[in-house]
Structures are given as structure tokens and as C-alpha cells.
Scaffold this motif. Structure first.
Motif, mmCIF file in Angstrom:
data_model
loop_
_atom_site.group_PDB
_atom_site.id
_atom_site.type_symbol
_atom_site.label_atom_id
_atom_site.label_comp_id
_atom_site.label_asym_id
_atom_site.label_seq_id
_atom_site.Cartn_x
_atom_site.Cartn_y
_atom_site.Cartn_z
ATOM 1 N N VAL A 182 0.907 -0.862 7.130
ATOM 2 C CA VAL A 182 0.914 -1.722 5.940
ATOM 3 C C VAL A 182 1.543 -3.060 6.313
ATOM 4 C CG1 VAL A 182 1.847 -2.009 3.618
ATOM 5 C CG2 VAL A 182 0.989 0.211 4.344
ATOM 6 N N GLY A 183 0.835 -4.118 6.044
ATOM 7 C CA GLY A 183 1.307 -5.456 6.358
ATOM 8 C C GLY A 183 1.004 -5.890 7.783
ATOM 9 N N GLY A 184 0.371 -5.046 8.562
ATOM 10 C CA GLY A 184 0.024 -5.399 9.933
ATOM 11 C C GLY A 184 -1.138 -6.381 9.973
ATOM 12 N N HIS A 185 -1.288 -7.044 11.101
ATOM 13 C CA HIS A 185 -2.318 -8.079 11.200
ATOM 14 C C HIS A 185 -3.734 -7.506 11.254
ATOM 15 C CE1 HIS A 185 -1.486 -7.062 15.408
ATOM 16 N NE2 HIS A 185 -2.687 -7.511 15.691
ATOM 17 N N ARG A 186 -3.885 -6.226 11.523
ATOM 18 C CA ARG A 186 -5.224 -5.613 11.529
ATOM 19 C C ARG A 186 -5.508 -4.777 10.285
ATOM 20 N NH1 ARG A 186 -6.659 -4.198 17.674
ATOM 21 N NH2 ARG A 186 -5.481 -5.882 18.592
ATOM 22 N N TYR A 187 -4.541 -4.669 9.424
ATOM 23 C CA TYR A 187 -4.678 -3.868 8.204
ATOM 24 C C TYR A 187 -5.286 -4.717 7.089
ATOM 25 C CZ TYR A 187 -3.280 -1.460 3.922
ATOM 26 O OH TYR A 187 -3.277 -0.851 2.696
ATOM 27 N N VAL A 188 -6.350 -4.196 6.503
ATOM 28 C CA VAL A 188 -7.003 -4.881 5.385
ATOM 29 C C VAL A 188 -6.918 -3.963 4.174
ATOM 30 C CG1 VAL A 188 -9.110 -5.922 4.520
ATOM 31 C CG2 VAL A 188 -8.570 -6.065 6.950
ATOM 32 N N PRO A 189 -6.077 -4.280 3.188
ATOM 33 C CA PRO A 189 -5.968 -3.413 2.013
ATOM 34 C C PRO A 189 -7.241 -3.444 1.187
ATOM 35 C CG PRO A 189 -4.665 -5.392 1.709
ATOM 36 C CD PRO A 189 -5.213 -5.441 3.119
ATOM 37 N N LYS A 190 -7.553 -2.300 0.596
ATOM 38 C CA LYS A 190 -8.718 -2.217 -0.289
ATOM 39 C C LYS A 190 -8.326 -2.707 -1.677
ATOM 40 C CE LYS A 190 -10.855 1.590 2.089
ATOM 41 N NZ LYS A 190 -11.370 2.947 2.018
ATOM 42 N N GLY A 250 0.781 -1.225 0.000
ATOM 43 C CA GLY A 250 0.000 0.000 0.000
ATOM 44 C C GLY A 250 0.814 1.276 0.000
ATOM 45 N N HIS A 251 2.146 1.179 0.087
ATOM 46 C CA HIS A 251 3.013 2.354 0.079
ATOM 47 C C HIS A 251 2.596 3.383 1.122
ATOM 48 C CE1 HIS A 251 5.051 0.843 -3.430
ATOM 49 N NE2 HIS A 251 3.880 0.678 -4.034
ATOM 50 N N GLY A 252 2.300 2.930 2.325
ATOM 51 C CA GLY A 252 1.927 3.842 3.401
ATOM 52 C C GLY A 252 0.456 4.172 3.448
ATOM 53 N N ASN A 253 -0.333 3.559 2.584
ATOM 54 C CA ASN A 253 -1.771 3.819 2.561
ATOM 55 C C ASN A 253 -2.436 2.918 3.592
ATOM 56 O OD1 ASN A 253 -4.256 4.759 1.880
ATOM 57 N ND2 ASN A 253 -4.394 3.691 -0.062
ATOM 58 N N SER A 254 -2.318 3.309 4.874
ATOM 59 C CA SER A 254 -2.848 2.512 5.968
ATOM 60 C C SER A 254 -3.458 3.447 7.013
ATOM 61 C CB SER A 254 -1.729 1.689 6.608
ATOM 62 O OG SER A 254 -0.815 2.542 7.268
ATOM 63 N N PRO A 255 -4.274 2.912 7.902
ATOM 64 C CA PRO A 255 -4.835 3.765 8.967
ATOM 65 C C PRO A 255 -3.750 4.431 9.817
ATOM 66 C CG PRO A 255 -6.018 1.692 8.870
ATOM 67 C CD PRO A 255 -4.845 1.563 7.935
ATOM 68 N N ALA A 256 -2.662 3.728 10.085
ATOM 69 C CA ALA A 256 -1.578 4.312 10.883
ATOM 70 C C ALA A 256 -0.958 5.503 10.160
ATOM 71 C CB ALA A 256 -0.519 3.259 11.176
ATOM 72 N N VAL A 288 1.973 8.702 17.453
ATOM 73 C CA VAL A 288 0.701 8.005 17.224
ATOM 74 C C VAL A 288 0.818 7.054 16.031
ATOM 75 C CG1 VAL A 288 -1.693 8.343 16.477
ATOM 76 C CG2 VAL A 288 -0.766 9.736 18.319
ATOM 77 N N GLY A 289 1.458 7.519 14.966
ATOM 78 C CA GLY A 289 1.653 6.656 13.802
ATOM 79 C C GLY A 289 2.463 5.412 14.131
ATOM 80 N N LEU A 290 3.520 5.587 14.904
ATOM 81 C CA LEU A 290 4.348 4.444 15.285
ATOM 82 C C LEU A 290 3.593 3.483 16.203
ATOM 83 C CD1 LEU A 290 7.767 6.227 15.880
ATOM 84 C CD2 LEU A 290 7.150 4.721 13.980
ATOM 85 N N VAL A 291 2.813 4.020 17.134
ATOM 86 C CA VAL A 291 2.032 3.169 18.039
ATOM 87 C C VAL A 291 0.989 2.378 17.249
ATOM 88 C CG1 VAL A 291 0.334 3.208 19.912
ATOM 89 C CG2 VAL A 291 2.429 4.552 20.105
ATOM 90 N N LEU A 292 0.302 3.046 16.324
ATOM 91 C CA LEU A 292 -0.691 2.342 15.513
ATOM 92 C C LEU A 292 -0.041 1.280 14.629
ATOM 93 C CD1 LEU A 292 -3.107 5.230 14.482
ATOM 94 C CD2 LEU A 292 -3.618 3.296 15.961
#
Length: 70
Positions: free
Chosen positions: A59-67, A2-8, A48-52
Motif C-alpha cells: 500500500v502506497g508503493g510506487h507499483r501499487y495502483v488502488p482500485k 487500502g488497509h493492507g489490500n495490496s498485492p504484497a 515474500v510479503g516484505l520483499v514485495l
């Protein structure tokens, strides 16, 4: 990926943009304490970004769902 396209990433960038906008306005209006407070807000955005990201919302985290892109 996602190239940084994540909630974090989005949360961190929005917080930092608000900090920069407030700091720029305060600098223009010559209010030094608000300039420094907004610099602190930029640091808060980074944290906050680092904590998230550590919580799995990066990107690639276990709670991240790419669109899916069509």
C-alpha cells in the motif's frame, strides 16, 4: 488507504494460509516434519510479503495502483 489490500499483502496472506492449513492437517495426522515444514512456509510467506512491499507492491508503493470503489 487500502488497509493492507495490496498485492504484497494478499500474496503473503495466501502463502501463510496455505502453510497453516497444511500444518493443521499434518498436526491432526501426527506428521511432525510436515508441521515444521509448514511453519517454515508461514515464515516464507512473511518474507515474500516484505520483499514485495520493498519492491513497491505494498500500500502506497510506487507499483501499487488502488482500485476505485464505487
Amino acid at each position: 488507504m487500502g488497509h493492507g489490500n495490496s498485492p504484497a499483502a494478499w500474496t503473503a496472506v495466501v502463502i501463510m494460509l496455505v502453510g497453516f492449513a497444511i500444518g493443521t492437517l499434518a498436526f491432526f495426522l501426527d506428521v511432525p516434519w510436515i508441521v515444521w515444514a509448514s511453519a517454515g512456509l508461514v515464515v516464507v510467506g512473511l518474507v515474500v510479503g516484505l520483499v514485495l512491499k520493498k519492491a513497491g507492491y505494498g500500500v502506497g508503493g510506487h507499483r501499487y495502483v488502488p482500485k476505485a470503489h464505487n
